[in-house]
Structures are given as C-alpha cells and as structure tokens.
Design a protein around this motif. Structure first.
Motif, PDB file in Angstrom:
ATOM      1  N   ASP A 206       0.950  -1.129   0.222  1.00 49.70           N
ATOM      2  CA  ASP A 206       0.030   0.202  -0.225  1.00 49.70           C
ATOM      3  C   ASP A 206       0.398   1.489   0.407  1.00 49.70           C
ATOM      4  OD1 ASP A 206      -2.440  -1.284  -0.253  1.00 49.70           O
ATOM      5  OD2 ASP A 206      -2.810  -1.626   1.699  1.00 49.70           O
ATOM      6  N   ARG A 207       1.929   1.106   0.423  1.00 50.22           N
ATOM      7  CA  ARG A 207       3.135   2.067  -0.088  1.00 50.22           C
ATOM      8  C   ARG A 207       3.037   2.933  -1.941  1.00 50.22           C
ATOM      9  NH1 ARG A 207       8.406   1.732  -0.545  1.00 50.22           N
ATOM     10  NH2 ARG A 207       8.034  -0.582  -0.194  1.00 50.22           N
ATOM     11  N   LEU A 253       8.360  -6.124 -11.335  1.00 44.21           N
ATOM     12  CA  LEU A 253       6.697  -5.943 -11.213  1.00 44.21           C
ATOM     13  C   LEU A 253       6.135  -6.219 -12.522  1.00 44.21           C
ATOM     14  CD1 LEU A 253       7.169  -2.793  -8.589  1.00 44.21           C
ATOM     15  CD2 LEU A 253       6.436  -4.825  -7.882  1.00 44.21           C
ATOM     16  N   ALA A 254       4.935  -6.544 -11.611  1.00 45.97           N
ATOM     17  CA  ALA A 254       3.812  -6.096 -12.857  1.00 45.97           C
ATOM     18  C   ALA A 254       2.981  -5.058 -12.135  1.00 45.97           C
ATOM     19  CB  ALA A 254       2.825  -8.242 -12.657  1.00 45.97           C
ATOM     20  N   GLU A 259      -7.165  -1.893  -8.708  1.00 45.56           N
ATOM     21  CA  GLU A 259      -6.567  -3.040  -7.446  1.00 45.56           C
ATOM     22  C   GLU A 259      -6.731  -3.999  -7.586  1.00 45.56           C
ATOM     23  OE1 GLU A 259      -6.510  -1.709  -3.606  1.00 45.56           O
ATOM     24  OE2 GLU A 259      -5.986   0.623  -3.512  1.00 45.56           O
ATOM     25  N   PRO A 260      -8.466  -4.256  -8.035  1.00 48.49           N
ATOM     26  CA  PRO A 260      -8.843  -5.564  -8.104  1.00 48.49           C
ATOM     27  C   PRO A 260      -7.932  -6.809  -9.147  1.00 48.49           C
ATOM     28  CG  PRO A 260     -10.770  -4.234  -8.108  1.00 48.49           C
ATOM     29  CD  PRO A 260      -9.406  -3.253  -8.210  1.00 48.49           C
ATOM     30  N   GLU A 276      -0.704   0.788 -11.220  1.00 47.18           N
ATOM     31  CA  GLU A 276      -0.629   2.333 -11.329  1.00 47.18           C
ATOM     32  C   GLU A 276      -2.448   3.410 -11.621  1.00 47.18           C
ATOM     33  OE1 GLU A 276       0.122   2.261 -15.681  1.00 47.18           O
ATOM     34  OE2 GLU A 276      -1.084   0.838 -16.396  1.00 47.18           O
ATOM     35  N   PRO A 277      -2.151   3.617 -10.928  1.00 49.14           N
ATOM     36  CA  PRO A 277      -3.352   4.882 -10.788  1.00 49.14           C
ATOM     37  C   PRO A 277      -3.708   5.798 -12.137  1.00 49.14           C
ATOM     38  CG  PRO A 277      -1.958   5.621  -8.600  1.00 49.14           C
ATOM     39  CD  PRO A 277      -0.873   4.570  -9.564  1.00 49.14           C
ATOM     40  N   GLU A 278      -4.194   5.524 -11.887  1.00 50.91           N
ATOM     41  CA  GLU A 278      -5.080   6.465 -13.638  1.00 50.91           C
ATOM     42  C   GLU A 278      -4.178   5.866 -14.931  1.00 50.91           C
ATOM     43  OE1 GLU A 278      -5.003  10.142 -13.133  1.00 50.91           O
ATOM     44  OE2 GLU A 278      -6.535  10.675 -11.209  1.00 50.91           O
TER      45      GLU A 278
END
Length: 326
Positions: A206-207, A253-254, A259-260, A276-278
């Motif tokens: 969650d960082r 990292l994938a 998040e789902p 990745e946000p947005e």
C-alpha cells in the motif's frame, strides 16, 4: 446501383479484399485471433475456440461468394457480411467503454493495435459498404452481372481503381510494419539512456512511490499487464521465474490498471503486483499490453519500452545475457 456497374464492382471488390486480408492474416496468427476473443470480451454464448478457428475460413468464403454469387444468390451472402461487420462494430464500440485500453488483432498479425475511435470509424465504413452491397443484391445485381455490363471505358476505370488501391496497399504495408521493440535491432549497449520519467505506482504493501524512487536501491523491470489480455496472462505466468533469475540485480514488478486486477492475479506471487493510478505508467511510456521497461538505479532508463508478448520475453533474455556478461 445496378445501373452503375463500376461503383458496384469497386464496393464489392473492396469488401472482398478486406475479408480475404483479414481471413488470411488470422490464419497466419491463430493465437492472436483467439486472444482477440478474450480482449474484446466476446459473450460466452459464442464458443471462443471454435469460433476463432472457423472465423478466418468464414471470412475467406464470404469474400469468394461476394465475387462469385450470381443474381438472386448474392442477397444472403451480402446479409451475412453485413451481420458480420455489424457484430465487429458492436464489439469495438463496446470495448471503448472498458476501463483499460484494449489491444486487438482484428486483422491478425496485420492489425495489432489499441482499439480507438479510428477503429470504430473504420468498422462503421465497412458497415456502410456492406449495406450498399445488400442494396445492390436487392436490386438483382451481382458481381458477374456487373462485369458483363462493363463497356471498355468502364473496364479501364475499374482497372485503374484496382491498381491505385493495390499501390496504396503496398505503400502502406511496406511502411507500417509494427515495431514491437522501440530499440529496434540496436544492441543494449547502444541504447540512448534518458532520465526516468515521472510515474507513480502503488506497491503491494500500500505504499505509493515514484518510478525514480522505486529504482533507487535496485534496477526494476516493470511489466505492464491487463487482466483480460491472453498474452498478458501468459506473460504473467513467467514473472516468478524471471524474478528469480534476475535477482538480486533487478527486481520485477507487474503493473496492473487497478487494485482488483493486481489482487486477483494468480499467475505470479502477490508481492510482484503493483497498481498504476489512472494508467499513468502505460501513458507515460505510450505502450499497450503486454509491455516491459527497465529502469536503472542511476535514475536513467536502462532499456525499453518493448511491446508484445514475444518482444517482452526476448527483452528479458537480453537483460539476463547482459547480467551474465557483467
């Protein structure tokens, strides 16, 4: 329309050429054809495996029938083509509403690209052409009959139109081969390194971190994936092995769109999944999926981006070779 045989023939030949091109391209890349059913989320009422096998042959058969069907027999063929084009257009329009970009091999190996409004516009034009052929068939027309109605002037006009289309196809086909690797054939040592662009990832703990911060202690291989993309699923299944082979020099990292998707990824270890946000990572690198990029501990890009299942696998092999050589 039956009074204008040249126009009727050009429309019929255009549709037949599109169908043959599409069918042959799908036959040459059967895996991409099957993957397109998953990418477009074709309703499960359609048996994907059987349909993906039959579809290329159906397209080629419809192309032949468009050209060969006599008057009175063209109508069912034209209606079948219209239904097919309407189905393609509906799938594309529906895909534009998905949360993540959709990459589809609509024309087999010739058409791997992200679906956008241009794709929808192209399919819309094919629907219009199919409707014109239905109109032509309702008027009692057919390609053999239209050929018989040509005078010498019309015949030369048709030949010129076909020649112009062939030249355009050769020019476009010769200059638009997809580049699956942005490095081309250059060696890793010749890679022109640029600063790591700004991007943000949410890690499994969650960082949130920027791409540059992520690579301060360890080079990172970022593999950009979508959950509904078959090449992505196959690529994801290799991540655990790649992570073990690249450690400790490079961390893997994938990168998922939400998040789902990251939480539901069962093909690799949970700690390899990031969000990745947005869709900022794939946007900053202008990539579809699957894709990969290597960022270095010195704050510079170390390789990529590369796009495509095979290109990603080859890229990882290149990185492993470099690590071994070093």
């Amino acid at each position: 329309m039956s009074s204008t045989p040249v126009a009727a023939l050009i429309v019929g030949l255009t549709l037949a050429a599109v169908l043959v091109t599409s069918g042959v391209a799908k036959l040459r890349d059967r895996r991409a054809t099957r993957d397109a059913f998953d990418a477009l989320r074709v309703p499960h009422v359609v048996p994907a495996d059987a349909a993906a096998t039959a579809l290329p042959w159906a397209e080629v058969a419809l192309a032949v029938l468009l050209l060969a069907a006599p008057s009175g027999w063209l109508l069912p063929v034209a209606l079948a083509v219209l239904v097919l084009m309407l189905s393609y257009t509906w799938l594309v329009a529906r895909a534009l509403g998905f949360d993540e970009p959709v990459s589809c091999s609509c024309f087999g190996s010739l058409g791997r690209h992200d679906i956008d409004r241009t794709t929808l516009g192209r399919n819309g034009l094919l629907v219009v052409l199919s409707g014109l052929v239905v109109w032509f068939a309702l008027d009692g027309g057919s390609v053999p009959a239209a050929l018989g109605d040509l005078d010498s002037g019309d015949a030369w006009t048709l030949v010129a139109a076909v020649a112009a289309a062939a030249v355009a196809l050769l020019v476009v086909g010769g200059t638009s081969a997809p580049a699956t690797r942005s490095q081309g054939d250059a060696e890793v040592l010749d890679y022109e390194r640029q600063p790591i662009p700004y991007g943000v990832l949410k890690l499994p703990d969650d960082r949130s971190t920027t791409l540059a911060e992520l690579a301060t202690m360890q080079a990172r291989l970022l593999v950009v994936l979508n959950p509904g993309c078959s090449p992505c699923v196959r690529t994801a299944a290799k991540l655990d092995d790649w992570a073990a082979q690249l450690a400790p020099a490079v961390g893997v990292l994938a990168v998922y769109p939400d998040e789902p998707s990251a939480a539901g990824a069962a093909a690799h270890a949970r700690e390899l999944g990031a969000v990745e946000p947005e869709l900022n990572v794939r946007r900053v690198f202008s990539v579809s999926t699957p894709a990969a990029v290597l960022i270095g501990v010195d704050g510079l890009m170390a390789g990529g981006p590369v796009v495509g299942e095979d290109a990603v696998a080859e890229f990882v092999e290149d990185v492993l070779v470099q690590l071994t050589a070093d």
